[in-house]
Design a protein around this motif. Sequence first.
Motif: not given
Length: 206
Positions: A192-196, A145-154
């Motif tokens: 960090v493998l996503i946000s970095g 859920a966090w990964v998908c939300a982060t990609v959406f916001q990115f």
Amino acid sequence: MRARRLLPPASAAVAGIALAGYLLLAPPVSGDGDGSEFTLVLATLGVAHPTGYPLYTLAGNLFCRALHALGAPWPYASNAWSAVGAAVAIYFMHACARRLARRAAPAAPAWTRELAALLPVVPFAIHPIWTNEAMLAEVNSWHIAWVCATVFQFDALLERVTARGRGGPRGRDAAGWGLLCGLGLAHHLTSVLISGPLSLGLLVAL
């Protein structure tokens, strides 16, 4: 217009259907291995195995206590917490798919874009590996859920940065991105493998 873009009702409807299915099929008993551990951790506000998953535990304990007060057994409440995380993941996954479909075929009829947005989401939502994570106490549904939300916001930030050119991000955009990355770290270190890489992508765009 901004609220509509951030909270597409079609994505909420898809997520709601997924949540109803996961809650209906979630077992009233704890799973084996980590499932049993997380059931105990969520019920007692205990400490899970490293890295401890503090955000998952704190928020999940509140949710499980509320559900248990309504009569749900602790194992089902813990499994339901994963179901909610899975529904949040489906929401943002579908929202991303809708945005991509709109960009890929802006002149196409709306119904075709809506159908296209469902094509990657439905197989994922019903895949046995995913449904297992969605219906048993685990951290993975909330991590996705966090990964998908982060990609959406990115994607939203990249669009705004590109539109503004060399003006750079606004303070609230930068603060919001930092908060989102921090939430990921408070849940699972592999964030960090996503946000970095995504943060590096935003810097390159600037």
